[in-house]
Structure formats: structure tokens, C-alpha cells
Design an enzyme around this catalytic site. Structure first.
Site, short mmCIF file in Angstrom:
data_model
loop_
_atom_site.label_atom_id
_atom_site.label_comp_id
_atom_site.label_asym_id
_atom_site.label_seq_id
_atom_site.Cartn_x
_atom_site.Cartn_y
_atom_site.Cartn_z
N GLU A 164 11.53 -13.21 -1.39
CA GLU A 164 11.14 -12.13 -0.49
C GLU A 164 11.36 -10.79 -1.17
OE1 GLU A 164 13.36 -13.06 3.06
OE2 GLU A 164 12.50 -15.08 3.16
N GLU A 381 12.08 -8.75 9.58
CA GLU A 381 11.08 -9.53 8.84
C GLU A 381 9.95 -8.56 8.54
OE1 GLU A 381 11.17 -12.56 7.74
OE2 GLU A 381 12.88 -13.45 8.80
#
Length: 420
Positions: A164, A381
């Protein structure tokens, strides 16, 4: 209650990485995804959502996993028999390198931190809280004006999951923006005068390094397992808060729940991406951060963890469907934060308890922080919702970080107010 992540309304996107290469394919990590493709499926009914759940359970498929050529055929045949048309818009992953700039390279990040420590000593102090499994230093930046001995603090971590990459990019962006606008922005000046920020740009340093050198989609840490060849633990399932509790409760039962691994978002199997580890805080990275936060839990008022992707702002609980005691304060902060995000480029974020907004999972850092007395615990997120996924292009770094910066400022200013 059905796990919310598997309803037709919320199961909006399922990405299955299907191996379609022929015999003799090389499975070296540096070419692991050559020949793979991504298939996007949108379930239109509860029944089709259930079919997807069965695919993921029976064929051990998750949102970023691969199988062999036979597995790919099984997936497609099973889906076809259960009402799915031929999947659309396949993406080929012949060379899945991210377009993020080299400024996010692990070596560059470490050099950048050392540079800031020398050039901005009045506002920044760099230190290590321990070593990773492979012996890398776990560096923290303490950011804030040293105005008095006692100050409340905010913890920010990025890169718990190695692949990520937008997370570490945001941590760098946050520090850069704060330093550049400290004198010109009254809100930033107030933040640094009244609070300390502990910032960990790369939590999972071993995994992050591996994602740059070997496997772009690597998620876990890099610890070894004595019984299995598979390496690593999900650092966001390894915390001492209901650690793999649902799995423990069903283990050994004659009538276990259907797919407890998927229902809980954690696994006991070392080869799974959501492996919770052999015991809580088994990972030196998790143990070091937990120890640091425990010692300062009276001062740290907010815990912010940055992940990707889904465009969500989540707060506790992850491990159960329940309302936190200070719900009104946290909900208000989340509402204002997502509105701040939207004000920049019109991007919409969902917000709410992680269990009902995303999925149920135990052993998360956010839940642990909240359970250990940090009243504002959030997990972001970041962009996007699946078009680029983990491979967010360079052109989206600045807008993503700009809008996220507004959200963090909003939450931080909320801390400085008395919320009843």
C-alpha cells in the site's frame, strides 16, 4: 447476522487474480504476476454475492491472490454455472510496477528522515524504537514545537501493509506540508504548538523493502515460520485485542461456522495474507510500536493509520458489531473529515465502524489503540476504489495527499476542542 462484507449491496467489487500462463511458468517473485489478469465482478443479487463468497472460500481466492492454470478454469466454470457472464475489462499484469516516484523508495525515505532531523531540529526529532525482523531500524519522527514538557500527542503510521505505497507517500507529504506551512497557516501552527505528532512513515519496513525489490503485491512482514516455507504475518492482525478470537472459538468444534477465516478477516495459516501470527505481538515491529504507545497512552489522544485502498474512514470496532462509548465525538470527527476530503476534488469517502463499513477483523491496530485508552482511533483507506488499486499512478499522489491532509487537519483541530 451475516457478515456485511458479503451482502450484494456492499460486495461491490471482487478482484480475482487468475493465473492463465502455460506450463513451465516461472514462479520467481520478481516475475510472480507475469501473465495474470484481473477480473472485476459486480454481484447483482444476494445469491450472486453468496456465489462469490463460495469461490473465495472453496478455491482460497482473496482480493489479491493467484492460483494455477487449472484454478483459473475452475473459477470461471464455477462462476459461469452460477449466473455470471464472462467477466469484463481484464487487466494484464505482465509488469505490475507502481508509477509512484522514487521518493517513496525505502532507502530514500530513510535518508529523507535523517535530512529533516538535521535541517529542522527545532521542530523534528528522529529516533528508533527498535529493529524489524530483518534488523532494520524502526524510525519515528517526533514533530512539534517544544514549548512545554507535557503536550498531548497524535500517532500516525503508514505502510503496515507493504504493497500500500500511497500510505508512506502520505506520511512524507504530511511532514513536508507541516514544515512548509508552519509559519503561514494558523491551523498548522496551532497544531504544532499544542500537540506532538509521532509519525512512522514505514511501519512494515521489511515487507515494504521486499515490495520494491521482489514482489510488488507483498502484504505481510518477512518473519520466518519454523514449520512452513511461507513467510510473514499480517501486521494488522497481530495485535493483542481479540487476537483471532473467532477462529479460536470455532477451532475443534464439530460444527464450526462456515468459513470462519473469511468471516473474521484473519487466518491461522502462515501462507495466508491475513495470517495473524503464532501469538499476539509475535512480530517485532508490532511489539515495538505497542510498547511505545503503552508507555505514552496517557498523552496520545489520537491514533491514525493509513492504508489503501477503498476510500473509507473507519473507526472502532473492527472485531464486533457494537457502538463505542464516545461514538458521538468520533462520529462527528469522521463526518467533518470526509466532508473536508470531498471539498478538495469531490472525492467521496464512506465512514463508520470498520466492522459494518468494511468487514469484521480481529487483532487490528486501530482496535488495540482504542482499547488501550486512545479515544480517537481511525484507519484511513485511501484512494481509489479498485480501478488502479495498489498501483495508484503518480498523477494521483498529489490530489490524494492534498485531500487527506485536509482530513487530518480537521481531526486534529477536533482534538483541540472539548467534545461532550
Amino acid at each position: 447476522m451475516k457478515p456485511p462484507g458479503w451482502t450484494a449491496a456492499q460486495w461491490l467489487l471482487c478482484l480475482l487474480f487468475l493465473r492463465i500462463s502455460g506450463p513451465g511458468h516461472c514462479y520467481l517473485y520478481n516475475n510472480r504476476y507475469a501473465g495474470d489478469k484481473v477480473i472485476r465482478l459486480v454481484p447483482e443479487t444476494e445469491g450472486k454475492a453468496h456465489v462469490l463468497k463460495n469461490v473465495c472460500h472453496q478455491f482460497k481466492v482473496s482480493s489479491c491472490t493467484t492460483g494455477g492454470p487449472m484454478a483459473a478454469q475452475q473459477h470461471l466454470l464455477y462462476l459461469g454455472r452460477n449466473g455470471y457472464r464472462c467477466p469484463y475489462s481484464p487487466k494484464w499484469l505482465s509488469n505490475p510496477v507502481s508509477l509512484l516516484t522514487t521518493s517513496q523508495h525505502p532507502v530514500h525515505i530513510q535518508n529523507w528522515m535523517h535530512h529533516l532531523n538535521k535541517t529542522h531540529s527545532g521542530l523534528i526529532h528522529m529516533f528508533s524504537i527498535g529493529k524489524s525482523y530483518e534488523g532494520r531500524s524502526l524510525f519515528i519522527l517526533k514533530l512539534g514545537r517544544r514549548s512545554r514538557a507535557y503536550k498531548r500527542a497524535v500517532w500516525i503510521d503508514c505502510g503496515i501493509h507493504a504493497r500500500e505505497w500511497i500510505g508512506p507517500a502520505f506520511c512524507q507529504w504530511f511532514v513536508k506540508e507541516v514544515l512548509q506551512t508552519y509559519r503561514s497557516d494558523p491551523a498548522i501552527r496551532k497544531m504544532l504548538n499544542h500537540l506532538y505528532f509521532y509519525i512512522m512513515p514505514v511501519f512494515n519496513v521489511d515487507g515494504y523493502h521486499f515490495s520494491w525489490t521482489n514482489d510488488r503485491f507483498w502484504r505481510k512482514t518477512r518473519s520466518r515460520n519454523s514449520r512452513f516455507r511461507c513467510r510473514g504475518v499480517d501486521a494488522n492482525r497481530n495485535w493483542k485485542v481479540k487476537w483471532c478470537e473467532l477462529l479460536l472459538a470455532t477451532r475443534g468444534s464439530l460444527f464450526p461456522k462456515v468459513s470462519p477465516i473469511l468471516d473474521e478477516g484473519a487466518s491461522f495459516h502462515p501462507c495466508d495474507d491475513t495470517y495473524c501470527g503464532p501469538f499476539p505481538e509475535s512480530e517485532p515491529e508490532v511489539k515495538a510500536v505497542a510498547h511505545f504507545l503503552r508507555k505514552r497512552k496517557k498523552h496520545i489522544r489520537a491514533y491514525l493509520s493509513f492504508h489503501a485502498y477503498a476510500q473509507m474512514l473507519l473507526y472502532p470496532y473492527s472485531y464486533k458489531y457494537a457502538t463505542i462509548p464516545n461514538f458521538s465525538c468520533v462520529e462527528s470527527a469522521a463526518y467533518n473529515a470526509v466532508n473536508a476530503i470531498h471539498s478538495a476534488y469531490g472525492v467521496r469517502y464512506r465512514y463508520g465502524p470498520a466492522s459494518s463499513t468494511l468487514y469484521v477483523s480481529s487483532g487490528s491496530s486501530m482496535d488495540w489503540a482504542y482499547k488501550n485508552g486512545i479515544p480517537y482511533a481511525f484507519a484511513f483507506e485511501l484512494r481509489d476504489t479498485g480501478h488502479f488499486g495498489f498501483l495508484l499512478p503518480e498523477s494521483l499522489i498529489k490530489p490524494t495527499c492534498t485531500e487527506t491532509m485536509l482530513a487530518v487537519k480537521n481531526i486534529t483541530m477536533h482534538l483541540l476542542k472539548k467534545c461532550h
